[in-house]
Design a protein around this motif. Sequence first.
Motif, PDB file in Angstrom:
ATOM      1  N   ASP A  54      37.897  69.388  51.829  1.00 31.95           N
ATOM      2  CA  ASP A  54      39.248  68.902  52.083  1.00 31.95           C
ATOM      3  C   ASP A  54      39.329  67.833  53.162  1.00 31.95           C
ATOM      4  O   ASP A  54      40.409  67.314  53.433  1.00 31.95           O
ATOM      5  N   PHE A  55      38.209  67.464  53.766  1.00 30.44           N
ATOM      6  CA  PHE A  55      38.252  66.545  54.895  1.00 30.44           C
ATOM      7  C   PHE A  55      37.112  65.529  54.815  1.00 30.44           C
ATOM      8  O   PHE A  55      35.944  65.904  54.696  1.00 30.44           O
ATOM      9  N   LEU A  56      37.469  64.260  54.863  1.00 25.30           N
ATOM     10  CA  LEU A  56      36.489  63.179  54.986  1.00 25.30           C
ATOM     11  C   LEU A  56      36.358  62.912  56.479  1.00 25.30           C
ATOM     12  O   LEU A  56      37.233  62.313  57.089  1.00 25.30           O
ATOM     13  N   SER A  57      35.264  63.371  57.074  1.00 26.43           N
ATOM     14  CA  SER A  57      35.126  63.223  58.524  1.00 26.43           C
ATOM     15  C   SER A  57      34.609  61.855  58.925  1.00 26.43           C
ATOM     16  O   SER A  57      34.883  61.390  60.029  1.00 26.43           O
ATOM     17  N   SER A  58      33.874  61.189  58.016  1.00 26.36           N
ATOM     18  CA  SER A  58      33.342  59.879  58.347  1.00 26.36           C
ATOM     19  C   SER A  58      32.964  59.126  57.078  1.00 26.36           C
ATOM     20  O   SER A  58      32.547  59.731  56.087  1.00 26.36           O
ATOM     21  N   LEU A  59      33.107  57.823  57.139  1.00 22.32           N
ATOM     22  CA  LEU A  59      32.673  56.921  56.075  1.00 22.32           C
ATOM     23  C   LEU A  59      32.071  55.720  56.792  1.00 22.32           C
ATOM     24  O   LEU A  59      32.721  55.140  57.653  1.00 22.32           O
ATOM     25  N   THR A  60      30.832  55.378  56.460  1.00 26.07           N
ATOM     26  CA  THR A  60      30.136  54.315  57.168  1.00 26.07           C
ATOM     27  C   THR A  60      29.539  53.317  56.196  1.00 26.07           C
ATOM     28  O   THR A  60      28.892  53.716  55.226  1.00 26.07           O
ATOM     29  N   GLY A  61      29.737  52.036  56.458  1.00 24.49           N
ATOM     30  CA  GLY A  61      29.087  50.991  55.691  1.00 24.49           C
ATOM     31  C   GLY A  61      27.691  50.746  56.228  1.00 24.49           C
ATOM     32  O   GLY A  61      27.475  50.786  57.442  1.00 24.49           O
ATOM     33  N   VAL A  62      26.740  50.510  55.326  1.00 23.15           N
ATOM     34  CA  VAL A  62      25.340  50.339  55.725  1.00 23.15           C
ATOM     35  C   VAL A  62      24.780  49.059  55.115  1.00 23.15           C
ATOM     36  O   VAL A  62      24.948  48.811  53.922  1.00 23.15           O
ATOM     37  N   ILE A  80      36.836  72.672  55.582  1.00 28.74           N
ATOM     38  CA  ILE A  80      37.262  73.418  56.761  1.00 28.74           C
ATOM     39  C   ILE A  80      37.311  74.918  56.469  1.00 28.74           C
ATOM     40  O   ILE A  80      36.757  75.706  57.232  1.00 28.74           O
ATOM     41  N   PRO A  81      37.905  75.366  55.347  1.00 29.22           N
ATOM     42  CA  PRO A  81      37.939  76.814  55.122  1.00 29.22           C
ATOM     43  C   PRO A  81      36.557  77.440  54.871  1.00 29.22           C
ATOM     44  O   PRO A  81      36.316  78.568  55.264  1.00 29.22           O
ATOM     45  N   TYR A  82      35.658  76.703  54.228  1.00 27.28           N
ATOM     46  CA  TYR A  82      34.330  77.254  53.928  1.00 27.28           C
ATOM     47  C   TYR A  82      33.298  76.940  55.010  1.00 27.28           C
ATOM     48  O   TYR A  82      32.155  77.379  54.925  1.00 27.28           O
ATOM     49  N   LYS A  83      33.691  76.129  56.004  1.00 27.05           N
ATOM     50  CA  LYS A  83      32.802  75.767  57.115  1.00 27.05           C
ATOM     51  C   LYS A  83      31.480  75.192  56.615  1.00 27.05           C
ATOM     52  O   LYS A  83      30.401  75.577  57.067  1.00 27.05           O
ATOM     53  N   THR A  84      31.586  74.248  55.667  1.00 26.70           N
ATOM     54  CA  THR A  84      30.405  73.577  55.130  1.00 26.70           C
ATOM     55  C   THR A  84      30.586  72.070  55.216  1.00 26.70           C
ATOM     56  O   THR A  84      31.713  71.570  55.288  1.00 26.70           O
ATOM     57  N   GLN A  85      29.458  71.372  55.192  1.00 28.20           N
ATOM     58  CA  GLN A  85      29.462  69.920  55.229  1.00 28.20           C
ATOM     59  C   GLN A  85      28.547  69.390  54.146  1.00 28.20           C
ATOM     60  O   GLN A  85      27.608  70.059  53.733  1.00 28.20           O
ATOM     61  N   LEU A  86      28.845  68.170  53.703  1.00 27.55           N
ATOM     62  CA  LEU A  86      28.039  67.530  52.666  1.00 27.55           C
ATOM     63  C   LEU A  86      28.026  66.033  52.909  1.00 27.55           C
ATOM     64  O   LEU A  86      29.059  65.437  53.231  1.00 27.55           O
ATOM     65  N   THR A  87      26.862  65.420  52.747  1.00 28.46           N
ATOM     66  CA  THR A  87      26.727  63.979  52.863  1.00 28.46           C
ATOM     67  C   THR A  87      26.476  63.393  51.480  1.00 28.46           C
ATOM     68  O   THR A  87      25.630  63.893  50.737  1.00 28.46           O
ATOM     69  N   LEU A  88      27.232  62.357  51.152  1.00 30.07           N
ATOM     70  CA  LEU A  88      27.055  61.612  49.911  1.00 30.07           C
ATOM     71  C   LEU A  88      26.697  60.177  50.269  1.00 30.07           C
ATOM     72  O   LEU A  88      27.248  59.624  51.234  1.00 30.07           O
ATOM     73  N   LYS A  89      25.795  59.566  49.491  1.00 29.55           N
ATOM     74  CA  LYS A  89      25.425  58.178  49.725  1.00 29.55           C
ATOM     75  C   LYS A  89      25.483  57.407  48.415  1.00 29.55           C
ATOM     76  O   LYS A  89      25.095  57.930  47.370  1.00 29.55           O
ATOM     77  N   ILE A  90      25.986  56.175  48.512  1.00 27.45           N
ATOM     78  CA  ILE A  90      25.971  55.262  47.379  1.00 27.45           C
ATOM     79  C   ILE A  90      25.411  53.937  47.856  1.00 27.45           C
ATOM     80  O   ILE A  90      25.514  53.603  49.044  1.00 27.45           O
ATOM     81  N   SER A  91      24.810  53.170  46.957  1.00 28.19           N
ATOM     82  CA  SER A  91      24.325  51.847  47.339  1.00 28.19           C
ATOM     83  C   SER A  91      24.167  50.969  46.106  1.00 28.19           C
ATOM     84  O   SER A  91      24.056  51.474  44.982  1.00 28.19           O
ATOM     85  N   ILE A  92      24.188  49.661  46.355  1.00 28.49           N
ATOM     86  CA  ILE A  92      23.967  48.667  45.303  1.00 28.49           C
ATOM     87  C   ILE A  92      23.191  47.497  45.897  1.00 28.49           C
ATOM     88  O   ILE A  92      23.188  47.296  47.109  1.00 28.49           O
TER      89      ILE A  92
END
Length: 165
Positions: A54-62, A80-92
């Motif tokens: 439910d929360f986008l804590s950060s988005l960074t351009g690389v 927030i309710p499940y107290k988990t985090q996940l990182t996703l990456k995309i690139s071109i």
Amino acid sequence: MSFEEIKQLLLDKFGDEVIIGDETGGLQPALLIAAGRIADVCLELRDNPQTYFDFLSSLTGVDYGVEANRFGVVYHLASIPYKTQLTLKISIENDRSADNLPAFPSISHIYRTADWHEREAYDLAGIFFENHPDLRRILLPDDWEGFPLRKDYKTAEYYKGIKID
């Protein structure tokens, strides 16, 4: 849900082409997502009751460097309710020309915080977000030339008669 369970959930929902790889060697594992599918993946991860990111804590351009001619975006999601985090990456790949900015789908309609994060990535790294409602500079003046976080950026000597370096 574990990292592997989230990965399998996305594969079951979207098929094999949505996840193009993963990075599990670091402190925080990341899923490498097909760039054109990032909005679909984020919407699923937000709305699925099993994940509820439910929360986008950060988005960074690389900028992966001049030799690589590759740009990307890194998304840090949190549930927030499940107290988990996940990182996703995309690139071109991108030829780095001023009239051909690297472009990715906006997720500002999924996470409202993406509005300002995407503007910052645009302003500093020159990453264009398709269908963003107000994509313009957020930190630098509107007439600033170039993108300071790019690896090939050359700092101007002067800005409006004021010495920079």
